[in-house]
Design an enzyme around this catalytic site. Structure first.
Site, PDB file in Angstrom:
ATOM      1  CE  LYS A 167      -2.314  -0.754   3.848  1.00 59.92           C
ATOM      2  NZ  LYS A 167      -1.776  -2.061   4.279  1.00 59.92           N
TER       3      LYS A 167
ATOM      4  NE  ARG B 222      -4.008  -1.156   9.884  1.00 60.69           N
ATOM      5  CZ  ARG B 222      -2.953  -0.524   9.343  1.00 60.69           C
ATOM      6  NH1 ARG B 222      -3.010   0.743   9.054  1.00 60.69           N
ATOM      7  NH2 ARG B 222      -1.855  -1.189   9.086  1.00 60.69           N
TER       8      ARG B 222
ATOM      9  NE  ARG C  39       7.280  -2.300   5.459  1.00 60.94           N
ATOM     10  CZ  ARG C  39       5.961  -2.310   5.646  1.00 60.94           C
ATOM     11  NH1 ARG C  39       5.143  -2.223   4.614  1.00 60.94           N
ATOM     12  NH2 ARG C  39       5.456  -2.430   6.850  1.00 60.94           N
TER      13      ARG C  39
ATOM     14  NE  ARG D 157       6.471   0.174   9.918  1.00 65.09           N
ATOM     15  CZ  ARG D 157       5.271   0.089   9.389  1.00 65.09           C
ATOM     16  NH1 ARG D 157       5.015   0.658   8.220  1.00 65.09           N
ATOM     17  NH2 ARG D 157       4.296  -0.533  10.012  1.00 65.09           N
TER      18      ARG D 157
HETATM   19  P1  AMP Z   1       1.013   0.870   8.924  1.00 63.02           P
HETATM   20  O1  AMP Z   1       2.148   1.824   8.774  1.00 63.02           O
HETATM   21  O2  AMP Z   1      -0.187   1.260   8.133  1.00 63.02           O
HETATM   22  O3  AMP Z   1       1.428  -0.566   8.692  1.00 63.02           O
HETATM   23  O4  AMP Z   1       0.557   0.958  10.461  1.00 63.02           O
HETATM   24  C1  AMP Z   1       1.449   0.638  11.511  1.00 63.02           C
HETATM   25  C2  AMP Z   1       0.678   0.417  12.793  1.00 63.02           C
HETATM   26  O5  AMP Z   1      -0.021   1.623  13.150  1.00 63.02           O
HETATM   27  C3  AMP Z   1      -0.396  -0.645  12.729  1.00 63.02           C
HETATM   28  O6  AMP Z   1       0.122  -1.955  12.970  1.00 63.02           O
HETATM   29  C4  AMP Z   1      -1.331  -0.205  13.851  1.00 63.02           C
HETATM   30  O7  AMP Z   1      -0.807  -0.529  15.120  1.00 63.02           O
HETATM   31  C5  AMP Z   1      -1.293   1.320  13.710  1.00 63.02           C
HETATM   32  N1  AMP Z   1      -2.339   1.831  12.802  1.00 63.02           N
HETATM   33  C6  AMP Z   1      -2.179   2.465  11.609  1.00 63.02           C
HETATM   34  N2  AMP Z   1      -3.360   2.819  11.078  1.00 63.02           N
HETATM   35  C7  AMP Z   1      -4.301   2.389  11.947  1.00 63.02           C
HETATM   36  C8  AMP Z   1      -5.717   2.428  11.955  1.00 63.02           C
HETATM   37  N3  AMP Z   1      -6.430   2.979  10.945  1.00 63.02           N
HETATM   38  N4  AMP Z   1      -6.361   1.895  13.031  1.00 63.02           N
HETATM   39  C9  AMP Z   1      -5.685   1.334  14.059  1.00 63.02           C
HETATM   40  N5  AMP Z   1      -4.350   1.246  14.104  1.00 63.02           N
HETATM   41  C10 AMP Z   1      -3.654   1.763  13.068  1.00 63.02           C
END
Ligand code: AMP
Length: 218
Positions: free
Chosen positions: A15, A90, A129, A162
């Site tokens: 994404k 999410r 990554r 990360r």
């Molecule tokens: P991402 O960078 O999108 O993979 O998000 C990293 C982490 O941030 C996820 O594993 C969640 O812990 C948190 N996170 C990001 N977006 C959301 C969301 N819309 N709702 C809940 N947690 C989120």
């Protein structure tokens, strides 16, 4: 042309990479809740501090925290020319709240792109990554290595992994996706959101081509 897009899919499906390219091609704001939460953690805001313990464990952050961040961001004037949501919603309550927010701001989504790939492929993609600490450009040690190992092609910044991209945490994130996020697809479909399912197998350019066609060919 203004486009309001939503990119949906499991962790590791690509994404972020596709969103960077799409937002630059369509000249729209890339709004990634994960990036916003990581920025809040780095600036030691109270919200960042609350979010950190969930992110470190690979769990979803509570809806109220994410909704506060997103509601504010969507009202900023730079989103008038279009936006691309990445990593939100999410959960089903987040989707319902997004519906309500968009209606109250007079906005609609032009396309919801749902990406999917098999779980083992996702684990491989996430564990390789690397992200630039300065400009957030993303790389993969095998599929998209930087020219100079460890450094960003674009800005020379340091590349790092990360903290939630370790294999154990990845498995938790995928479990969270299956339990809480996948059901959001049913919400999209039953509420007539403009969904297109895209197979995210293959390389970045192939996947981009499929997404681009799904956006342009209504
Ligand atoms: P991402 O960078 O999108 O993979 O998000 C990293 C982490 O941030 C996820 O594993 C969640 O812990 C948190 N996170 C990001 N977006 C959301 C969301 N819309 N709702 C809940 N947690 C989120």
């Amino acid at each position: 042309m203004s486009e309001n897009l939503l990119l949906f899919g499991p962790p590791g499906v690509g994404k972020g990479t596709q969103a960077q390219r799409l937002s630059s091609v369509f000249q729209i704001q890339h709004i990634a809740t994960g990036d916003m939460l990581r920025a809040a953690i780095q600036s030691y805001t109270p919200l960042g501090q609350r979010a950190k313990s969930f992110i470190d464990k690979g769990q979803l952050v509570p809806d109220d925290l994410v909704l506060d961040l997103l509601g504010e961001r969507l009202q900023q004037p730079d989103t008038r020319r279009g936006f691309l949501l990445d990593g939100f919603p999410r959960t089903v309550p987040q989707a319902a709240e997004l519906d309500r927010m968009l209606a109250s701001y007079g906005k609609t989504l032009d396309r919801v792109i749902v990406l999917d790939a098999p779980e083992e492929e996702l684990v491989k993609r996430i564990s390789g990554r690397r992200t630039c600490e300065s400009c957030q450009a993303s790389y993969h040690v095998v599929a998209r290595p930087p020219r100079v190992p460890g450094f960003c092609d674009r800005c020379g910044g340091v590349l790092s992994q990360r903290s939630d991209d370790s294999e154990e945490i990845i498995r938790n994130r995928l479990r969270e996706f299956t339990a809480k996020t996948r059901p959001v697809i049913d919400y999209f479909v039953t509420h007539d959101w403009p969904v297109r399912m895209i197979d995210a197998a293959g390389n970045m350019d192939q996947i981009f081509g499929r997404i681009y066609a799904a956006i342009l060919l209504s």
